[in-house]
Design a protein around this motif. Structure first.
Motif, mmCIF file in Angstrom:
data_model
loop_
_atom_site.group_PDB
_atom_site.id
_atom_site.type_symbol
_atom_site.label_atom_id
_atom_site.label_comp_id
_atom_site.label_asym_id
_atom_site.label_seq_id
_atom_site.Cartn_x
_atom_site.Cartn_y
_atom_site.Cartn_z
ATOM 1 N N THR A 234 18.866 -99.980 75.396
ATOM 2 C CA THR A 234 19.640 -99.532 74.052
ATOM 3 C C THR A 234 20.965 -99.486 74.371
ATOM 4 O OG1 THR A 234 17.585 -98.080 73.788
ATOM 5 C CG2 THR A 234 19.690 -97.545 72.562
ATOM 6 N N ASN B 47 24.013 -101.624 72.157
ATOM 7 C CA ASN B 47 25.086 -101.033 71.460
ATOM 8 C C ASN B 47 26.440 -101.350 71.941
ATOM 9 O OD1 ASN B 47 23.160 -99.358 69.822
ATOM 10 N ND2 ASN B 47 23.352 -97.628 71.560
ATOM 11 N N ASP C 207 29.573 -100.161 70.215
ATOM 12 C CA ASP C 207 29.155 -98.659 70.262
ATOM 13 C C ASP C 207 28.995 -98.302 71.601
ATOM 14 O OD1 ASP C 207 28.306 -96.402 69.777
ATOM 15 O OD2 ASP C 207 26.657 -96.930 68.717
#
Length: 307
Positions: free
Chosen positions: A67, A71, A76
């Motif tokens: 994850t 990102n 991110d």
């Protein structure tokens, strides 16, 4: 050359994944982020469960990593535990540390290489002995001692500089911290350049250039120095990442809110998002610096060709 660059860029992908995975596992396995959030008091089970779910800490580590990497490729880097975006911390911290690192690198290139050339051409003379003793002292003294001593003398006692750097951190206020940050590396660059110059000075191509009647300055700059800089460039290229990541002590002494300061705060508060995010960018800096160094080899030595 183009094919070599593409091949090196492809080789950087598994290195980047492996390095970030290692950092992610060490930060998440060795620390307890929830304990850092709650401070000295232990979180109650309900609060701990809510925080784990909010920051995705209740998922398996491998899923957290996937994850996170997904990102990262979208820009991110997550959210710090204080609610601030990690990219916002980077936007304020990296420009300061980049300016500090540029000053440190300039000291290494200008002062370190100049002293190395002088001592390499004057091997065994008093100037050579004096510079060697000075660099040995610089290497032996810890950076925090050098920084605190210069801060006390130049900033507190004599008032020549500000004891601490302002929040804007302009180039003028970063000269002394940059010198402190570069002090040990500068000494190594000096000694490395000296050794390389002294060894290559006895090479056949130098004797041939002198026998042809070329001016002494041209022999030193165009032939001797150019070939002697290859190990120095290697050291400086690797040192860029070390300076950016290892500026914690210098930034703490001079109250500089850069990458080192944010890493220190992240480690102190066990803020995994901040630590992993900043280290991820530093890994990229290392990889790009090494690629640039490899390309500079062909510029310094025409015999090196990349297929």
């Amino acid at each position: 050359m183009g094919r070599y660059v593409v091949r090196r860029l492809l080789q950087m992908i598994p290195v980047f994944v492996g390095a970030t995975l290692l950092i992610f596992l060490m930060v998440n396995v060795m620390g307890d982020p929830i304990a850092g959030l709650c401070g000295e008091r232990q979180c109650d089970p309900a609060t701990a469960a809510r925080l784990e779910k909010e920051f995705g800490l209740d998922e398996p580590v491998w899923q957290q990593y996937l994850t996170y990497m997904g990102n990262v490729f979208t820009g991110d880097f997550g959210t710090a535990f204080n609610g601030q975006e990690v990219t916002e911390l980077m936007a304020t911290a990296f420009p300061v540390t980049i300016r500090l690192t540029l000053i440190a690198i300039l000291f290494e290139i200008v002062v370190g290489i100049a002293l190395g050339v002088v001592t390499g051409l004057s091997r065994g003379r008093p100037v050579d002995t004096g510079v060697l003793l000075l660099t040995l002292v610089v290497v032996s003294v810890p950076t925090f001692v050098t920084g605190l001593l210069l801060q006390l003398l130049l900033g507190v006692r004599w008032g020549w500089i500000r004891p601490s750097v302002s929040s804007e951190a302009p180039f003028g206020e970063l000269i002394l911290p940059g010198l402190v940050l570069a002090s040990v590396s500068l000494a190594y660059v000096t000694r490395l350049t000296r050794t390389s110059i002294a060894e290559n000075r006895r090479s056949d191509y130098v004797r041939t250039a002198v026998a042809k009647g070329l001016p002494y300055r041209r022999v030193v700059v165009r032939h001797l120095l150019r070939n002697s800089l290859i190990p120095v460039v290697t050291f400086i290229g690797a040192d860029i990442g070390f300076l950016m990541g290892g500026a914690i002590v210098t930034e703490r002494i001079f109250n500089i809110h850069g990458v080192g300061y944010q890493l220190y705060q992240g480690i102190l508060r066990q803020n995994t998002q901040t630590v992993v995010g900043f280290v991820t960018v530093l890994v990229l800096v290392f990889l790009v610096a090494n690629l640039v160094v490899d390309l500079l080899y062909a510029v310094l030595d025409p015999r090196i060709r990349y297929a």
